[in-house]
Design an enzyme around this catalytic site. Structure first.
Site, PDB file in Angstrom:
ATOM      1  N   THR A   1       7.242   4.576 -13.869  1.00  0.00           N
ATOM      2  CA  THR A   1       6.895   4.767 -15.290  1.00  0.00           C
ATOM      3  C   THR A   1       8.158   4.897 -16.150  1.00  0.00           C
ATOM      4  O   THR A   1       9.260   5.151 -15.642  1.00  0.00           O
ATOM      5  CB  THR A   1       6.053   6.050 -15.482  1.00  0.00           C
ATOM      6  OG1 THR A   1       6.881   7.185 -15.177  1.00  0.00           O
ATOM      7  CG2 THR A   1       4.820   6.063 -14.604  1.00  0.00           C
TER       8      THR A   1
ATOM      9  N   GLU B   1      15.095  -8.790  -7.498  1.00  0.00           N
ATOM     10  CA  GLU B   1      15.208  -9.353  -8.844  1.00  0.00           C
ATOM     11  C   GLU B   1      15.180  -8.184  -9.814  1.00  0.00           C
ATOM     12  O   GLU B   1      14.128  -7.747 -10.245  1.00  0.00           O
ATOM     13  CB  GLU B   1      14.046 -10.316  -9.101  1.00  0.00           C
ATOM     14  CG  GLU B   1      14.372 -11.439 -10.067  1.00  0.00           C
ATOM     15  CD  GLU B   1      14.644 -10.984 -11.496  1.00  0.00           C
ATOM     16  OE1 GLU B   1      15.827 -10.769 -11.828  1.00  0.00           O
ATOM     17  OE2 GLU B   1      13.703 -10.849 -12.274  1.00  0.00           O
TER      18      GLU B   1
ATOM     19  N   GLU C   1       8.907   7.283 -18.098  1.00  0.00           N
ATOM     20  CA  GLU C   1       9.467   8.640 -18.006  1.00  0.00           C
ATOM     21  C   GLU C   1      10.382   8.750 -16.784  1.00  0.00           C
ATOM     22  O   GLU C   1      11.457   9.348 -16.850  1.00  0.00           O
ATOM     23  CB  GLU C   1       8.340   9.686 -17.913  1.00  0.00           C
ATOM     24  CG  GLU C   1       7.518   9.867 -19.179  1.00  0.00           C
ATOM     25  CD  GLU C   1       6.493   8.751 -19.411  1.00  0.00           C
ATOM     26  OE1 GLU C   1       6.248   7.955 -18.467  1.00  0.00           O
ATOM     27  OE2 GLU C   1       5.951   8.668 -20.532  1.00  0.00           O
TER      28      GLU C   1
ATOM     29  N   GLY D   1       0.837  -1.203   0.000  1.00  0.00           N
ATOM     30  CA  GLY D   1       0.000   0.000   0.000  1.00  0.00           C
ATOM     31  C   GLY D   1       0.868   1.248   0.000  1.00  0.00           C
ATOM     32  O   GLY D   1       1.091   1.859   1.058  1.00  0.00           O
ATOM     33  N   TYR D   2       1.366   1.625  -1.146  1.00  0.00           N
ATOM     34  CA  TYR D   2       2.176   2.840  -1.282  1.00  0.00           C
ATOM     35  C   TYR D   2       1.367   3.916  -2.018  1.00  0.00           C
ATOM     36  O   TYR D   2       1.133   4.993  -1.511  1.00  0.00           O
ATOM     37  CB  TYR D   2       3.453   2.558  -2.093  1.00  0.00           C
ATOM     38  CG  TYR D   2       4.636   1.997  -1.334  1.00  0.00           C
ATOM     39  CD1 TYR D   2       4.489   1.352  -0.107  1.00  0.00           C
ATOM     40  CD2 TYR D   2       5.915   2.094  -1.855  1.00  0.00           C
ATOM     41  CE1 TYR D   2       5.584   0.837   0.556  1.00  0.00           C
ATOM     42  CE2 TYR D   2       7.022   1.580  -1.191  1.00  0.00           C
ATOM     43  CZ  TYR D   2       6.849   0.954   0.019  1.00  0.00           C
ATOM     44  OH  TYR D   2       7.938   0.451   0.671  1.00  0.00           O
ATOM     45  N   SER D   3       0.954   3.594  -3.271  1.00  0.00           N
ATOM     46  CA  SER D   3       0.365   4.621  -4.147  1.00  0.00           C
ATOM     47  C   SER D   3      -0.984   5.104  -3.634  1.00  0.00           C
ATOM     48  O   SER D   3      -1.745   4.343  -3.022  1.00  0.00           O
ATOM     49  CB  SER D   3       0.159   4.061  -5.555  1.00  0.00           C
ATOM     50  OG  SER D   3       1.357   3.547  -6.058  1.00  0.00           O
TER      51      SER D   3
ATOM     52  N   SER E   1      -2.053  -4.080  -5.747  1.00  0.00           N
ATOM     53  CA  SER E   1      -2.112  -5.363  -6.468  1.00  0.00           C
ATOM     54  C   SER E   1      -2.338  -6.502  -5.488  1.00  0.00           C
ATOM     55  O   SER E   1      -1.672  -6.590  -4.459  1.00  0.00           O
ATOM     56  CB  SER E   1      -0.798  -5.638  -7.195  1.00  0.00           C
ATOM     57  OG  SER E   1      -0.552  -4.663  -8.147  1.00  0.00           O
TER      58      SER E   1
HETATM   59  C1  LIG Z   1      -0.355  -2.966 -12.943  1.00  0.00           C
HETATM   60  C2  LIG Z   1      -0.007  -2.030 -11.830  1.00  0.00           C
HETATM   61  C3  LIG Z   1       0.193  -2.550 -10.548  1.00  0.00           C
HETATM   62  C4  LIG Z   1       0.499  -1.689  -9.485  1.00  0.00           C
HETATM   63  N1  LIG Z   1       0.620  -2.218  -8.221  1.00  0.00           N
HETATM   64  C5  LIG Z   1       0.845  -1.396  -7.170  1.00  0.00           C
HETATM   65  C6  LIG Z   1       0.874  -1.922  -5.816  1.00  0.00           C
HETATM   66  O1  LIG Z   1       0.711  -3.112  -5.586  1.00  0.00           O
HETATM   67  N2  LIG Z   1       1.040  -1.055  -4.806  1.00  0.00           N
HETATM   68  C7  LIG Z   1       1.232   0.285  -5.007  1.00  0.00           C
HETATM   69  O2  LIG Z   1       1.407   0.995  -4.029  1.00  0.00           O
HETATM   70  N3  LIG Z   1       1.196   0.822  -6.260  1.00  0.00           N
HETATM   71  C8  LIG Z   1       1.002   0.003  -7.339  1.00  0.00           C
HETATM   72  N4  LIG Z   1       0.937   0.524  -8.621  1.00  0.00           N
HETATM   73  C9  LIG Z   1       1.050   1.967  -8.798  1.00  0.00           C
HETATM   74  C10 LIG Z   1       2.308   2.433  -9.526  1.00  0.00           C
HETATM   75  O3  LIG Z   1       3.428   2.389  -8.672  1.00  0.00           O
HETATM   76  C11 LIG Z   1       2.011   3.840 -10.066  1.00  0.00           C
HETATM   77  O4  LIG Z   1       0.979   3.717 -11.012  1.00  0.00           O
HETATM   78  C12 LIG Z   1       3.214   4.459 -10.694  1.00  0.00           C
HETATM   79  O5  LIG Z   1       4.208   4.736  -9.745  1.00  0.00           O
HETATM   80  C13 LIG Z   1       2.841   5.772 -11.428  1.00  0.00           C
HETATM   81  O6  LIG Z   1       2.111   6.628 -10.609  1.00  0.00           O
HETATM   82  P1  LIG Z   1       0.706   7.248 -11.077  1.00  0.00           P
HETATM   83  O7  LIG Z   1      -0.120   6.135 -11.640  1.00  0.00           O
HETATM   84  O8  LIG Z   1       0.167   8.021  -9.949  1.00  0.00           O
HETATM   85  O9  LIG Z   1       1.089   8.195 -12.291  1.00  0.00           O
HETATM   86  P2  LIG Z   1       1.668   9.689 -12.159  1.00  0.00           P
HETATM   87  O10 LIG Z   1       2.826   9.688 -11.236  1.00  0.00           O
HETATM   88  O11 LIG Z   1       0.554  10.617 -11.877  1.00  0.00           O
HETATM   89  O12 LIG Z   1       2.196   9.930 -13.619  1.00  0.00           O
HETATM   90  C14 LIG Z   1       1.355  10.394 -14.682  1.00  0.00           C
HETATM   91  C15 LIG Z   1       2.248  10.661 -15.890  1.00  0.00           C
HETATM   92  O13 LIG Z   1       3.192  11.713 -15.570  1.00  0.00           O
HETATM   93  C16 LIG Z   1       4.519  11.256 -15.797  1.00  0.00           C
HETATM   94  N5  LIG Z   1       5.437  11.819 -14.798  1.00  0.00           N
HETATM   95  C17 LIG Z   1       5.251  11.858 -13.467  1.00  0.00           C
HETATM   96  N6  LIG Z   1       6.325  12.403 -12.860  1.00  0.00           N
HETATM   97  C18 LIG Z   1       7.214  12.703 -13.843  1.00  0.00           C
HETATM   98  C19 LIG Z   1       8.520  13.278 -13.852  1.00  0.00           C
HETATM   99  N7  LIG Z   1       9.126  13.645 -12.715  1.00  0.00           N
HETATM  100  N8  LIG Z   1       9.132  13.433 -15.059  1.00  0.00           N
HETATM  101  C20 LIG Z   1       8.529  13.045 -16.214  1.00  0.00           C
HETATM  102  N9  LIG Z   1       7.278  12.511 -16.267  1.00  0.00           N
HETATM  103  C21 LIG Z   1       6.650  12.325 -15.084  1.00  0.00           C
HETATM  104  C22 LIG Z   1       4.451   9.749 -15.643  1.00  0.00           C
HETATM  105  O14 LIG Z   1       5.528   9.115 -16.305  1.00  0.00           O
HETATM  106  C23 LIG Z   1       3.094   9.447 -16.267  1.00  0.00           C
HETATM  107  O15 LIG Z   1       3.199   9.394 -17.668  1.00  0.00           O
HETATM  108  C24 LIG Z   1       0.646  -0.308  -9.704  1.00  0.00           C
HETATM  109  C25 LIG Z   1       0.448   0.218 -11.001  1.00  0.00           C
HETATM  110  C26 LIG Z   1       0.118  -0.633 -12.033  1.00  0.00           C
HETATM  111  C27 LIG Z   1      -0.090  -0.045 -13.404  1.00  0.00           C
END
Ligand SMILES: Cc1cc2nc3c(=O)[nH]c(=O)nc-3n(C[C@H](O)[C@H](O)[C@H](O)COP(=O)(O)OP(=O)(O)OC[C@H]3O[C@@H](n4cnc5c(N)ncnc54)[C@H](O)[C@@H]3O)c2cc1C
Length: 403
Positions: free
Chosen positions: A385, A256, A387, A139-141, A173
């Site tokens: 991501t 890993e 980026e 539970g991070y995001s 997840s």
């Molecule tokens: C399949 C899947 C499983 C996941 N499982 C987990 C989980 O179990 N637990 C958990 O805590 N989280 C989980 N996540 C969350 C995941 O860690 C986040 O989705 C990810 O870190 C991106 O954050 P966000 O979705 O808030 O996008 P945002 O951070 O809002 O990004 C939106 C867009 O802005 C861009 N952006 C943001 N910051 C920058 C920067 N500094 N420079 C350039 N571009 C930037 C990004 O690349 C992206 O294109 C999961 C996500 C997915 C898709």
């Protein structure tokens, strides 16, 4: 560079193969395409006794040798394998499509608890992770905090020997199969954002925790929204010091980092595609004869797959020399996640209109590429991501200034 196994590595590889041949339950041996709802985690909690038995048998076969946690030290019940042995182990497991056991508890939480946990926390949690009996979710995001995780808003307010947690996590997840959650929560809203966060462990069945499904675009239930309403968590379930959770959370690395599973999967997908289009049925359903450029696409994917193997080898050779991959791990993650998407794209192009068929029993190659075309969209978002990976490569790898 000579990547041939030494005699010791060859012997270890044979040992891993031997275990897979003798102990991998038939369910995982014969069924090649699992959805989120059919993998090892889901099997543990299935109503079907055969699935539960398969999950338990595989977990105990691995647990006997410490192979649920090949990277943990032996004193904590892991296998204490060297980085090269871990690499061989993961490569063989990926070749056989044998499911990993223990999920994020094994990959992330356990290694972190070994470093930062109290003796009580280790006693309480490590054995359940190692036996495969307790599954953890991360539970991070939060809805407003992903890439910029340190901006998270979920609050944990101290009340005597407890914290009272309120807020929301997203994309958790596997939380619907998990028994426990590890999370980051804000314990000091007035401190600079990285310095007011604590790391907490909590039983998913604690009153006030609710997990709601998020269905992805492939109609699968893999992740969730998790809500916390006045959830009481004992202070003894905090890992590390109060307000220092950010640093604890960042230790929780994925050990890993080679992405060898990605390289093996890519090679296997291409070989399966090549074999299928060589059959009469495959030739009839593919557009290879009528669209010559597709052969060029396939050749590109073959080359990229070999490049991916070499990225993996680079990481493992660093780990084997005691170095910690940094931007190199980002390079491997970035390349692998984009390769998965390009591979799926090529596969659906090869089958043209047949790629519109979602049902496995009606589609060429059991809709493998159609499903990964949809499923791989998240590959360049999850775990950082593309980026963000590019930023790391630019600043730490190429020494470019921050944008
Ligand atoms: C399949 C899947 C499983 C996941 N499982 C987990 C989980 O179990 N637990 C958990 O805590 N989280 C989980 N996540 C969350 C995941 O860690 C986040 O989705 C990810 O870190 C991106 O954050 P966000 O979705 O808030 O996008 P945002 O951070 O809002 O990004 C939106 C867009 O802005 C861009 N952006 C943001 N910051 C920058 C920067 N500094 N420079 C350039 N571009 C930037 C990004 O690349 C992206 O294109 C999961 C996500 C997915 C898709």
């Amino acid at each position: 560079m000579d990547w041939t196994d030494t005699p010791e590595q060859a012997a270890f590889r044979a040992e891993v193969r031997g275990l897979i041949e003798t102990k991998l339950p038939a369910r995982y041996r014969t069924k090649l395409d699992f959805s989120f709802e059919e993998g090892w985690d889901a099997d543990r909690k299935s109503d079907d006794p055969q699935r539960v038995t398969a999950a338990k048998e595989w977990a105990s076969a691995l647990a006997e040798r410490g192979w649920i946690a090949p990277h943990w030290p032996k004193e904590y019940g892991g296998a204490g394998l060297s980085p090269m042995e871990q690499f061989i182990y993961r490569m063989e497991m990926a070749e056989a499509r044998a499911p990993g056991v223990g999920g994020s508890g094994v990959q992330m939480l356990g290694p972190m608890l070994i470093v930062h946990g109290t003796e009580e926390q280790k006693q309480q949690h490590l054995s359940g992770i190692l036996s495969g009996d307790v599954i953890w979710a991360q539970g991070y995001s939060e809805p407003g905090s992903g890439s910029d995780l340190a901006s998270l808003q979920t609050r944990a307010v101290r009340d005597g020997d407890e914290y009272v947690v309120n807020g929301q996590k997203i994309w958790t997840s596997g939380a619907h199969h998990a028994d426990w959650l590890f999370m980051l929560a804000r314990t000091d809203p007035d401190a600079p954002k990285h310095r007011g966060i604590s790391f907490l462990l909590l039983d998913r069945n604690t009153p006030g925790v609710s997990v709601r499904p998020l269905i992805n675009m492939g109609w699968e239930h893999g992740f969730n929204e998790t809500f916390f309403e006045d959830v009481h968590v004992p202070v003894s379930s905090r890992v590390g010091e109060e307000n220092r959770g950010w640093y604890v959370g960042m230790t929780l690395l994925d050990f890993e980092r080679s992405n060898i599973t990605g390289a093996v999967d890519a090679r296997r997908s291409l070989e399966a595609l090549r074999d299928y289009v060589g059959t009469d049925e495959g030739a009839a359903k593919s557009r290879l004869a009528s669209t010559p450029t597709l052969r060029g696409d396939l050749a590109d994917r073959f080359i990229e797959t070999e490049v991916m193997f070499n990225f993996s080898f680079r990481i493992i050779s660093m780990q084997d020399r005691g170095l910690i991959p940094n931007y190199e791990a980002s390079t491997s993650k970035l390349f692998n996640s984009e390769l998965v998407q390009r591979m799926a794209n090529t596969g659906v192009k090869v089958f043209g209109m047949h790629s519109n068929i979602w049902e496995r029993d009606k589609a060429p190659m059991r809709a493998q590429f159609t499903r990964s075309y949809v499923g791989s969209v998240s590959a360049t978002i999850a775990a950082g991501t593309s980026e963000v990976q590019r930023n790391i490569i630019a600043t730490r790898g190429l020494g470019l200034p921050r944008g």
